[in-house]
Design an enzyme around this catalytic site. Structure first.
Site, PDB file in Angstrom:
ATOM      1  N   ASP A  88       0.819  -1.211   0.000  1.00 32.36           N
ATOM      2  CA  ASP A  88       0.000   0.000   0.000  1.00 32.36           C
ATOM      3  C   ASP A  88       0.853   1.261   0.000  1.00 32.36           C
ATOM      4  O   ASP A  88       0.446   2.288  -0.557  1.00 32.36           O
ATOM      5  CB  ASP A  88      -0.998   0.001   1.158  1.00 32.36           C
ATOM      6  N   CYS A  89       2.048   1.210   0.580  1.00 32.99           N
ATOM      7  CA  CYS A  89       2.926   2.382   0.547  1.00 32.99           C
ATOM      8  C   CYS A  89       3.424   2.638  -0.875  1.00 32.99           C
ATOM      9  O   CYS A  89       3.516   3.797  -1.316  1.00 32.99           O
ATOM     10  CB  CYS A  89       4.104   2.187   1.487  1.00 32.99           C
TER      11      CYS A  89
END
Length: 747
Positions: free
Chosen positions: A477-478
């Site tokens: 997700d980063c």
């Protein structure tokens, strides 16, 4: 009710004490009436070197004059920021501008936003034990502020500590933090220590600690190694196809197990001295000499036993303790296993520039370096240089963060919050956004790990990590939010295209490796092992810790990143991206529960996951008008809206899997729900207007919001703080509401 300007980011809830704030030394008043002398907070400075954050105490007046304290430093420390009062907001846009006026002052010169990432109460003791047993001097100012923090976070009634700052008192929390305070020089007869000790004894003493607690106390020499359940490093020598091989475990478990296994195999303990001998009588409820430690390996307090050991694990431990280690394990295999563990630790250190994945394996790797190569060795000295990157100081004192920061994550989301407000091209935010873009460009990981496959590392070239590039770990997700933030800015004429197409495609290549067979995405890497590996979960205080799992939050981030990228470059790996998105959306739909909710694994809890899941469905064109799923999700939230218009759930939702209403509405969780319902294009503005009225009424006269309950979670049972969320998500929610319903007055 609006508070006095300058009341900064201390918790409004939890067990924090009130503190006297002045330009001189800080003092923390404990619940028992004692005091702990602190430091002069005007002398603390936070240095941000390309996302590497360290705190420094300036001893001389010359240093203070040469390095002025920033507004951000003052805010972190709970001091008056001296930022001006602003015109009271009535409309969403007014509240947005007020919030950004304050929040942009917290941006670091290199472009990121920093904050504490505290909450867990088992991290700092591990560091203090490591420093103590390696005879590493602790600066007086660190000692003073650590003592202040630990006393500030003691339970107000029983004097003990829990797993996290809002948790109930446990043996793990109390035994470890009591020990930490004693190592920091607090007298055993201090009234607060007596109170904590009495609580620990009522819970059964340190023999009732979970595995990690017993491990650290054995390292210190307070407990005998016989009380610690086995951590055999020879598991790393198994063929890779073996179902229980550690390479199939969650990356945090792997990186903790490696040094823990080395130390356990060595059965290394600090030599007994007067203090550790005294701790034996302080932490145990019976004389040390009378204890047959091997019989207490599986003893644990009910307060700590969140994930009881399985029968299979207990049998495995019995075999290792009574058969394998005494009779079958050859010395040559022991040496080979320890050597291999050390080799993997060296690669972890090299691939992270000694930053290490987290604040548990960091101190453990430090200790292994000390045991293996001695106090003058390069690895040990390098670890001592990097360990302070995990430390943070605030109004309550000095704590240990859950990673070495949240730099990439918060910076990427800040950019997207401004996007949702329609302010990307507003000149007053250009410099802020340009510096944020420069930071993200600098933090994209440029190369693969050394010995990537031998160390079982996920591909990382083109990824963004959670904190910074040095740490060097891919996070799904980063990477997704970093990619979205970069594309959001550098596709506008006001911003330079700092990240070239080949590096954008590198990020896509990473994301396309992250999908599980279910269609969902995990965090650091795809799921490698069976969920049956949870039968080997020996940590006891955490759930769902042995392998990677599918998460609606991570899956949504990847879906939306691929969606945004396709608008920019529709040709690159188009068929693969389309197939990935279709499978991922099927997972999101399947993960919805009967009541319309999704369970959140990284934020508390249903409000957090719902925000992400509805964003995924919106990417597929689903709305409240055309999707029964969207309608069920919106109704789930509407059924739980509180009288003041907000939403609030406690961390118990994460532990139990059932919505647990908070006594008070929460600004951050309310913002998450508003964002979710805006994604769903919920047609009735009144519930959302009422929610945002609450949010705006809680905004302070200088534009900030105060800290409320803790926001984040990991492994179901441990909570963690995200202080910048109280800016990012209210601003985003106000922007999305404004775009959908207009900028009329909210009240």
């Amino acid at each position: 009710m609006r508070q006095a300007n300058g009341h900064a980011n201390g918790h409004a809830n939890g067990h924090a004490n009130d503190h006297a704030k002045s330009n001189g030394a800080m003092k923390s008043t404990a619940q028992t009436g004692g005091q702990v002398a602190g430091t002069d907070h005007t002398r603390w400075r936070m240095k941000d070197d390309r996302g590497t954050q360290t705190w420094h105490y300036l001893e001389s007046d010359e240093e203070v004059k040469a390095w002025p304290q920033s507004t951000a430093d003052k805010w972190y420390l709970g001091m008056d920021t001296e930022l001006p009062d602003l015109s009271p907001a009535k409309t969403p846009l007014q509240a947005i501008h007020n919030g950004l006026a304050f929040y942009k002052e917290l941006q670091q010169p290199v472009g990121n936003w920093a904050c504490e990432y505290g909450g867990p109460m088992f991290l700092l003791p591990g560091l203090i034990v490591t420093w103590y047993v390696t005879e590493t001097p602790i600066p007086w100012h660190h000692k003073a502020e650590m003592k202040r923090y630990l006393f500030a976070r003691a339970h107000p009634e029983d004097g003990g500590w829990g797993l996290h700052i809002e948790g109930e008192t446990s043996v793990f929390g109390t035994a470890m933090n009591y020990t930490a305070l004693r190592l920091l020089g607090v007298d055993a007869e201090d009234a607060r220590m007596q109170k904590a000790r009495a609580t620990l004894w009522k819970l059964g003493g340190a023999l009732k600690a979970p595995h990690w607690g017993k491990f650290w106390l054995a390292v210190l020499g307070v407990l005998d190694w016989d009380v610690v359940n086995p951590v055999p490093p020879e598991l790393w020598l198994l063929p890779n196809w073996v179902p229980i091989h550690p390479w199939k475990w969650w990356v945090h478990m792997r990186t903790v197990f490696i040094p823990m296994g080395y130390i356990y195999s060595q059965r290394w303990s600090y030599p007994l001295n007067d203090l550790t001998k005294s701790l034996r009588s302080e932490l145990l409820v019976q004389p040390y000499e009378s204890i047959t430690f091997i019989r207490h390996r599986n003893d644990i307090s009910p307060m700590d036993n969140y994930h009881p050991k399985s029968l299979a694990l207990r049998i495995l431990f019995w075999f290792l303790v009574y058969i394998w280690f005494p009779y079958l394990r050859p010395a040559s295999l022991k040496k080979k296993a320890e050597d291999h563990a050390w080799w993997i630790i060296q690669r972890e250190d090299a691939n992270s520039d000694f930053a290490n994945l987290g604040p548990v394996n960091g101190p453990l790797n430090t200790l292994v370096s000390y045991i293996r190569q001695g106090p003058e060795s390069v690895p040990f000295r390098r670890h001592l240089e990097t360990l302070p990157e995990f430390l943070w100081i605030k109004d309550e004192g000095m704590l240990m963060n859950g990673t070495n920061g949240v730099q990439n994550w918060d910076t990427a989301y800040t950019i997207q919050a401004v996007k949702h407000c329609g302010l990307l091209q507003d000149p007053q935010y250009h410099d802020m956004l340009h510096r944020a873009l420069e930071f993200l460009e600098d933090q994209q990981i440029p190369e693969e790990c050394r010995d990537q496959h031998q160390t079982y590392r996920q591909s990382r070239k083109g990824a963004w990590g959670f904190s910074n590039r040095r740490q060097g770990y891919t996070v799904s997700d980063c990477t997704s939010e970093g990619l979205k933030a970069v594309l959001t800015l550098q596709t506008l004429p006001e911003f330079k295209a700092l990240v070239p197409d080949n590096r954008l495609r590198d990020a896509i290549d990473i994301l396309l490796t992250m999908q599980n067979k279910s269609g969902g995405c995990a965090s650091y890497e795809p799921t490698r092992g069976s969920e049956y590996l949870e039968w080997l979960n020996a940590a006891e205080v955490f759930g769902r810790i042995m392998i990677e799992y599918d998460y609606p939050e991570c899956t949504t981030a990847v879906i939306t990143a691929l969606h945004v990228f396709q608008k920019y470059d529709s040709s690159y790996r188009a068929d693969e991206i389309a197939a990935f998105k279709a499978r991922a959306l099927d997972y999101i739909r399947a993960a919805q529960q009967e009541d319309g909710s999704w369970y959140g694994a990284w934020g508390i809890c249903f409000t957090y996951a719902g925000m992400f899941a509805l964003e995924s469905l919106a990417c597929a064109g689903e709305t409240h008008a055309n999707s029964e799923r969207m309608r069920r999700a919106c109704q789930f939230f509407l059924d739980r809206q509180m009288e003041d218009g907000g939403w609030g759930e406690t961390y118990r939702s994460c532990e139990t899997g059932v919505w647990c209403n908070h006594a008070e509405s929460q600004v951050v969780q309310t913002a998450w729900v508003v964002i979710a319902m805006c994604h769903a294009q919920y047609p009735d503005k009144e519930p959302l207007r009422k929610a945002l009225e609450m949010v705006v009424r809680r905004q302070q006269s200088n534009g900030e919001w105060l800290q409320e309950a803790i926001e984040g979670v990991f492994n179901k049972s441990c909570m963690i703080s995200y202080p910048n969320y109280k800016f990012i998500f209210p601003i985003m929610a106000l922007g999305m509401y404004k775009e959908r319903f207009g900028d009329e007055e909210l009240f």
